[in-house]
Design a protein around this motif. Structure first.
Motif, PDB file in Angstrom:
ATOM      1  N   GLU A  77      39.260  34.359  38.801  1.00 18.91           N
ATOM      2  CA  GLU A  77      38.733  35.425  37.946  1.00 18.91           C
ATOM      3  C   GLU A  77      37.346  35.869  38.431  1.00 18.91           C
ATOM      4  O   GLU A  77      37.064  37.061  38.517  1.00 18.91           O
ATOM      5  CB  GLU A  77      38.661  34.951  36.496  1.00 18.91           C
ATOM      6  N   LEU A  78      36.495  34.911  38.791  1.00 21.16           N
ATOM      7  CA  LEU A  78      35.152  35.225  39.299  1.00 21.16           C
ATOM      8  C   LEU A  78      35.245  36.012  40.611  1.00 21.16           C
ATOM      9  O   LEU A  78      34.525  36.994  40.804  1.00 21.16           O
ATOM     10  CB  LEU A  78      34.350  33.934  39.505  1.00 21.16           C
ATOM     11  N   LEU A  79      36.130  35.593  41.498  1.00 22.04           N
ATOM     12  CA  LEU A  79      36.306  36.281  42.783  1.00 22.04           C
ATOM     13  C   LEU A  79      36.722  37.736  42.567  1.00 22.04           C
ATOM     14  O   LEU A  79      36.152  38.651  43.153  1.00 22.04           O
ATOM     15  CB  LEU A  79      37.357  35.550  43.630  1.00 22.04           C
ATOM     16  N   GLU A  80      37.701  37.943  41.691  1.00 22.10           N
ATOM     17  CA  GLU A  80      38.201  39.296  41.468  1.00 22.10           C
ATOM     18  C   GLU A  80      37.184  40.177  40.741  1.00 22.10           C
ATOM     19  O   GLU A  80      37.121  41.383  40.978  1.00 22.10           O
ATOM     20  CB  GLU A  80      39.548  39.251  40.761  1.00 22.10           C
ATOM     21  N   ILE A  81      36.371  39.598  39.886  1.00 21.37           N
ATOM     22  CA  ILE A  81      35.285  40.357  39.252  1.00 21.37           C
ATOM     23  C   ILE A  81      34.310  40.839  40.322  1.00 21.37           C
ATOM     24  O   ILE A  81      33.864  41.986  40.311  1.00 21.37           O
ATOM     25  CB  ILE A  81      34.559  39.508  38.175  1.00 21.37           C
ATOM     26  N   ASN A  82      34.004  39.962  41.283  1.00 17.72           N
ATOM     27  CA  ASN A  82      33.106  40.348  42.367  1.00 17.72           C
ATOM     28  C   ASN A  82      33.714  41.432  43.254  1.00 17.72           C
ATOM     29  O   ASN A  82      32.998  42.307  43.741  1.00 17.72           O
ATOM     30  CB  ASN A  82      32.712  39.124  43.202  1.00 17.72           C
ATOM     31  N   TYR A  83      35.023  41.388  43.481  1.00 21.47           N
ATOM     32  CA  TYR A  83      35.687  42.460  44.237  1.00 21.47           C
ATOM     33  C   TYR A  83      35.522  43.789  43.497  1.00 21.47           C
ATOM     34  O   TYR A  83      35.204  44.812  44.101  1.00 21.47           O
ATOM     35  CB  TYR A  83      37.188  42.186  44.391  1.00 21.47           C
ATOM     36  N   ARG A  84      35.763  43.770  42.185  1.00 18.80           N
ATOM     37  CA  ARG A  84      35.690  45.020  41.399  1.00 18.80           C
ATOM     38  C   ARG A  84      34.274  45.592  41.356  1.00 18.80           C
ATOM     39  O   ARG A  84      34.093  46.810  41.320  1.00 18.80           O
ATOM     40  CB  ARG A  84      36.172  44.766  39.972  1.00 18.80           C
ATOM     41  N   ARG A  85      33.270  44.732  41.346  1.00 18.58           N
ATOM     42  CA  ARG A  85      31.875  45.182  41.253  1.00 18.58           C
ATOM     43  C   ARG A  85      31.337  45.708  42.579  1.00 18.58           C
ATOM     44  O   ARG A  85      30.328  46.398  42.599  1.00 18.58           O
ATOM     45  CB  ARG A  85      30.984  44.032  40.775  1.00 18.58           C
ATOM     46  N   ASP A  86      31.961  45.347  43.685  1.00 17.94           N
ATOM     47  CA  ASP A  86      31.474  45.753  45.009  1.00 17.94           C
ATOM     48  C   ASP A  86      32.132  47.082  45.396  1.00 17.94           C
ATOM     49  O   ASP A  86      33.340  47.141  45.613  1.00 17.94           O
ATOM     50  CB  ASP A  86      31.811  44.671  46.038  1.00 17.94           C
TER      51      ASP A  86
END
Length: 117
Positions: free
Chosen positions: A74-83
């Protein structure tokens, strides 16, 4: 308990080589900082997209195969969405058959590279 995952993400083609490497390093470090272990990594380079995304027809593809806790995804995918440099991503949990296939594929690539040298 750590699960085996594979993630592929596509970076926008307007990045310079240095910006692309910096973005890949950011996600590599994120995996490692959260206690993950990178098993394999591939840079597929600039490729044509199957369909335009955000009016772009090409993108830089990157693959990571890694082990991590399920809560990390979940943390990884949140970072993908924010970048804003990431235009698409896909992460999935590998079952034993996918892991087997991946290991066979890697050994074939290594054998091929060994013959070329």
């Amino acid at each position: 308990m750590q699960n085996h995952y594979e993630t592929v993400f596509i970076l926008t083609p307007v990045l310079s080589d240095a910006q692309m490497k910096e973005t890949v390093e950011k996600f590599r470090n994120l995996i490692l900082e959260q206690g993950g272990e990178i098993v394999h990594e591939e840079n597929w380079g600039l490729r044509k997209l199957a369909y335009p995304i955000q009016k772009k027809s090409t993108g830089f593809y990157q693959l990571f195969e890694f082990k991590a806790d399920p809560s990390f995804i979940e943390l990884l995918e949140i970072n993908y969405r924010r970048d804003e440099r990431v235009i698409r991503f896909l992460t999935f949990k590998m079952d034993k058959y996918a892991i087997e296939y991946s290991e066979k594929r890697r050994s074939k690539i290594q054998q091929k590279e060994g013959k070329e040298k």
